[in-house]
Design a protein around this motif. Structure first.
Motif, short mmCIF file in Angstrom:
data_model
loop_
_atom_site.label_atom_id
_atom_site.label_comp_id
_atom_site.label_asym_id
_atom_site.label_seq_id
_atom_site.Cartn_x
_atom_site.Cartn_y
_atom_site.Cartn_z
N SER A 9 -19.60 -2.48 41.71
CA SER A 9 -18.26 -2.61 42.31
C SER A 9 -17.20 -2.22 41.30
CB SER A 9 -18.03 -4.05 42.78
OG SER A 9 -18.06 -4.94 41.69
N GLY A 10 -15.97 -2.03 41.79
CA GLY A 10 -14.84 -1.81 40.91
C GLY A 10 -14.27 -0.41 40.89
N GLY A 11 -14.90 0.51 41.59
CA GLY A 11 -14.39 1.88 41.58
C GLY A 11 -13.08 2.01 42.34
N GLY A 12 -12.53 3.23 42.31
CA GLY A 12 -11.29 3.47 43.02
C GLY A 12 -10.71 4.81 42.67
N LEU A 13 -9.49 5.03 43.15
CA LEU A 13 -8.75 6.26 42.89
C LEU A 13 -7.66 5.95 41.86
CD1 LEU A 13 -7.80 9.17 43.50
CD2 LEU A 13 -6.49 8.23 45.41
N VAL A 14 -7.69 6.66 40.75
CA VAL A 14 -6.70 6.45 39.70
C VAL A 14 -6.18 7.80 39.22
CG1 VAL A 14 -7.66 4.26 38.91
CG2 VAL A 14 -8.43 6.41 37.87
N GLN A 15 -5.04 7.75 38.52
CA GLN A 15 -4.49 8.96 37.92
C GLN A 15 -5.04 9.17 36.52
OE1 GLN A 15 -0.19 8.70 38.12
NE2 GLN A 15 -0.18 9.18 40.31
N PRO A 16 -5.03 10.39 36.04
CA PRO A 16 -5.47 10.64 34.66
C PRO A 16 -4.72 9.74 33.68
CG PRO A 16 -5.19 12.70 35.82
CD PRO A 16 -4.66 11.64 36.74
N GLY A 17 -5.48 9.21 32.71
CA GLY A 17 -4.90 8.33 31.71
C GLY A 17 -4.98 6.86 32.05
N ALA A 21 -35.04 2.34 31.38
CA ALA A 21 -36.37 2.86 31.64
C ALA A 21 -36.97 2.05 32.79
CB ALA A 21 -37.24 2.76 30.40
N ASN A 22 -38.05 2.54 33.36
CA ASN A 22 -38.66 1.85 34.50
C ASN A 22 -37.60 1.53 35.55
OD1 ASN A 22 -41.24 1.80 33.24
ND2 ASN A 22 -40.57 0.05 32.03
N LEU A 23 -36.99 2.61 36.06
CA LEU A 23 -35.85 2.47 36.96
C LEU A 23 -36.18 1.60 38.17
CD1 LEU A 23 -34.53 6.15 36.95
CD2 LEU A 23 -33.55 4.18 35.77
N LEU A 24 -35.19 0.81 38.54
CA LEU A 24 -35.25 0.04 39.78
C LEU A 24 -34.74 0.92 40.92
CD1 LEU A 24 -33.59 -3.15 38.29
CD2 LEU A 24 -36.04 -2.81 38.72
N ASP A 25 -34.91 0.47 42.14
CA ASP A 25 -34.32 1.17 43.28
C ASP A 25 -32.80 1.21 43.07
OD1 ASP A 25 -36.56 -0.17 45.83
OD2 ASP A 25 -36.77 1.55 44.47
N TRP A 26 -32.21 2.37 43.30
CA TRP A 26 -30.78 2.53 43.05
C TRP A 26 -29.94 1.72 44.04
CZ3 TRP A 26 -29.24 4.91 38.73
CH2 TRP A 26 -30.13 5.76 38.10
N GLY A 27 -28.84 1.20 43.54
CA GLY A 27 -27.87 0.56 44.42
C GLY A 27 -27.02 1.62 45.11
N GLN A 28 -25.96 1.15 45.75
CA GLN A 28 -25.11 2.07 46.51
C GLN A 28 -24.13 2.81 45.61
OE1 GLN A 28 -24.44 -1.10 46.22
NE2 GLN A 28 -22.23 -1.18 45.78
N GLY A 29 -23.96 2.34 44.40
CA GLY A 29 -23.00 2.96 43.50
C GLY A 29 -21.57 2.62 43.86
N THR A 30 -20.65 3.04 42.99
CA THR A 30 -19.22 2.84 43.25
C THR A 30 -18.49 4.12 42.89
OG1 THR A 30 -17.34 1.35 42.90
CG2 THR A 30 -18.76 1.75 40.99
N GLN A 31 -17.63 4.59 43.78
CA GLN A 31 -16.96 5.86 43.61
C GLN A 31 -15.76 5.71 42.69
OE1 GLN A 31 -17.58 9.11 45.05
NE2 GLN A 31 -15.98 9.70 43.59
N VAL A 32 -15.69 6.60 41.69
CA VAL A 32 -14.52 6.69 40.82
C VAL A 32 -13.93 8.09 41.00
CG1 VAL A 32 -13.71 6.74 38.43
CG2 VAL A 32 -15.41 5.03 39.16
N THR A 33 -12.66 8.13 41.35
CA THR A 33 -11.97 9.40 41.51
C THR A 33 -10.73 9.40 40.63
OG1 THR A 33 -12.72 9.58 43.81
CG2 THR A 33 -10.90 11.00 43.14
N VAL A 34 -10.66 10.39 39.75
CA VAL A 34 -9.53 10.53 38.83
C VAL A 34 -8.78 11.80 39.21
CG1 VAL A 34 -8.76 10.58 36.44
CG2 VAL A 34 -10.91 9.42 37.05
N SER A 35 -7.59 11.61 39.75
CA SER A 35 -6.84 12.76 40.26
C SER A 35 -5.36 12.44 40.28
CB SER A 35 -7.31 13.10 41.67
OG SER A 35 -6.52 14.14 42.22
N SER A 36 -4.56 13.45 39.99
CA SER A 36 -3.12 13.28 40.08
C SER A 36 -2.61 13.69 41.45
CB SER A 36 -2.43 14.11 38.99
OG SER A 36 -2.82 15.45 39.07
#
Length: 114
Positions: free
Chosen positions: A7-15, A99-114
């Motif tokens: 969790s914790g992803g989002g859309l942010v500006q550069p910097g 190592a010995n990877l577990l099943d992947w979670g859904q991930g969280t999207q991070v977008t850095v854009s102005s």
């Protein structure tokens, strides 16, 4: 049931900054070496930060000095603090064992854009 929840992803500006968190439901979490992975659009998933069971960490050159990985063994969580974000940091971020990877979670999207 083994589970990874990011969790914790989002859309942010550069910097700007973001903090990601991952709850890891796995036995003996404190003994696991963990990592944050990033999958940028059209690219393969790559490791951006690692943290070993003893707390030692290291980073991909592209994020060194800007990202900080940490863990809380009491809460079974691994976190990623990302500062001075750049457009090239855009992607889906996942946590998993190193190592010995577990099943992947859904991930969280991070977008850095102005």
């Amino acid at each position: 049931q083994v589970q990874l929840v990011e969790s914790g992803g989002g859309l942010v500006q550069p910097g700007e900054s973001l903090s990601l968190s991952c709850v890891v439901s796995v036995p003996f979490f404190n003994m696991q070496s963990m990592a944050w992975y990033r999958q940028a659009p059209g690219k393969q998933r790559e490791v951006v930060a690692k943290i070993f069971s003893g707390g030692t960490s290291n980073y991909a050159d592209s994020v060194k000095g800007r990202f900080t990985i940490s863990r809380d063994n009491d809460k079974n969580t691994v976190s990623l603090r990302m500062n001075s974000l750049k457009p090239e940091d855009t992607g889906v971020y996942y946590c998993n064992r190193l190592a010995n990877l577990l099943d992947w979670g859904q991930g969280t999207q991070v977008t850095v854009s102005s």
